[in-house]
Scaffold this motif. Structure first.
Motif, PDB file in Angstrom:
ATOM      1  N   VAL A 194      -2.624   6.980  -3.469  1.00 38.52           N
ATOM      2  CA  VAL A 194      -3.253   6.088  -2.492  1.00 38.52           C
ATOM      3  C   VAL A 194      -3.618   4.801  -3.227  1.00 38.52           C
ATOM      4  CG1 VAL A 194      -5.109   5.787  -0.824  1.00 38.52           C
ATOM      5  CG2 VAL A 194      -4.127   8.063  -1.206  1.00 38.52           C
ATOM      6  N   LEU A 195      -2.839   3.785  -2.977  1.00 38.25           N
ATOM      7  CA  LEU A 195      -2.957   2.510  -3.688  1.00 38.25           C
ATOM      8  C   LEU A 195      -2.827   1.351  -2.715  1.00 38.25           C
ATOM      9  CD1 LEU A 195      -0.516   3.532  -6.521  1.00 38.25           C
ATOM     10  CD2 LEU A 195      -2.925   2.993  -6.884  1.00 38.25           C
ATOM     11  N   VAL A 196      -3.614   0.312  -2.933  1.00 33.93           N
ATOM     12  CA  VAL A 196      -3.509  -0.915  -2.150  1.00 33.93           C
ATOM     13  C   VAL A 196      -3.590  -2.075  -3.139  1.00 33.93           C
ATOM     14  CG1 VAL A 196      -4.468  -2.347  -0.302  1.00 33.93           C
ATOM     15  CG2 VAL A 196      -4.593   0.153  -0.139  1.00 33.93           C
ATOM     16  N   ALA A 248      -5.606   1.742   3.304  1.00 38.06           N
ATOM     17  CA  ALA A 248      -5.732   3.076   2.701  1.00 38.06           C
ATOM     18  C   ALA A 248      -6.182   4.087   3.752  1.00 38.06           C
ATOM     19  CB  ALA A 248      -6.698   3.029   1.526  1.00 38.06           C
ATOM     20  N   SER A 249      -7.112   3.701   4.601  1.00 35.76           N
ATOM     21  CA  SER A 249      -7.568   4.602   5.675  1.00 35.76           C
ATOM     22  C   SER A 249      -6.424   4.942   6.618  1.00 35.76           C
ATOM     23  CB  SER A 249      -8.711   3.959   6.458  1.00 35.76           C
ATOM     24  OG  SER A 249      -9.838   3.790   5.641  1.00 35.76           O
ATOM     25  N   ALA A 279       0.845  -1.189   0.000  1.00 35.91           N
ATOM     26  CA  ALA A 279       0.000   0.000   0.000  1.00 35.91           C
ATOM     27  C   ALA A 279       0.882   1.242   0.000  1.00 35.91           C
ATOM     28  CB  ALA A 279      -0.918   0.010   1.219  1.00 35.91           C
ATOM     29  N   MET A 321      -4.170   7.393   4.767  1.00 38.06           N
ATOM     30  CA  MET A 321      -4.809   8.712   4.649  1.00 38.06           C
ATOM     31  C   MET A 321      -4.719   9.465   5.964  1.00 38.06           C
ATOM     32  SD  MET A 321      -5.956   9.605   1.681  1.00 38.06           S
ATOM     33  CE  MET A 321      -7.147  10.854   2.110  1.00 38.06           C
ATOM     34  N   ARG A 330      -6.657  -5.408   0.020  1.00 36.82           N
ATOM     35  CA  ARG A 330      -7.727  -4.417   0.136  1.00 36.82           C
ATOM     36  C   ARG A 330      -8.744  -4.819   1.200  1.00 36.82           C
ATOM     37  NH1 ARG A 330      -8.208  -3.749  -6.320  1.00 36.82           N
ATOM     38  NH2 ARG A 330      -6.245  -2.623  -6.551  1.00 36.82           N
ATOM     39  N   ALA A 341       0.698   5.899  -0.117  1.00 43.42           N
ATOM     40  CA  ALA A 341       0.029   7.197  -0.151  1.00 43.42           C
ATOM     41  C   ALA A 341       1.132   8.244  -0.086  1.00 43.42           C
ATOM     42  CB  ALA A 341      -0.939   7.364   1.005  1.00 43.42           C
TER      43      ALA A 341
END
Length: 96
Positions: free
Chosen positions: A73-75, A85-86, A56, A89, A80, A58
């Protein structure tokens, strides 16, 4: 969010470009190594790894006047829906 399953948050460096390119390629994005380097050198790029594998990412690019850009922002597909991603972020927002 606390990372589990042996996952580790890292700040990405040019040594992580192969993994970053795999993530953006899997997503069908057109980023180049030069694009990733902009974030690594002028901002900051974060990743989550399991062992040596980047799963992942970001990135942030701060601007003057209290503004910033969060991107990359990639997973990877098999990681996933686990909050990665959270997590990234939240990290990016805190950093900005």
């Amino acid at each position: 969010m606390e990372l589990t399953d042996g996952l580790q948050e890292v700040v990405l460096s040019p040594a992580d470009l192969p993994g970053a390119m795999l993530l953006s390629g899997e997503a069908g994005w057109n980023q180049t190594e030069a694009d990733w380097l902009i974030f690594m050198r002028q901002g900051r790029a974060f990743g989550i790894k399991t062992g040596d594998r980047l799963v992942a990412s970001a990135a942030i690019l701060p601007f003057s006047g209290g503004f910033g850009w969060i991107s990359m922002v990639l997973v990877t597909a098999d990681w996933r829906r686990r909050g990665l991603a959270s997590h990234l972020m939240t990290r990016c927002i805190a950093e900005l």
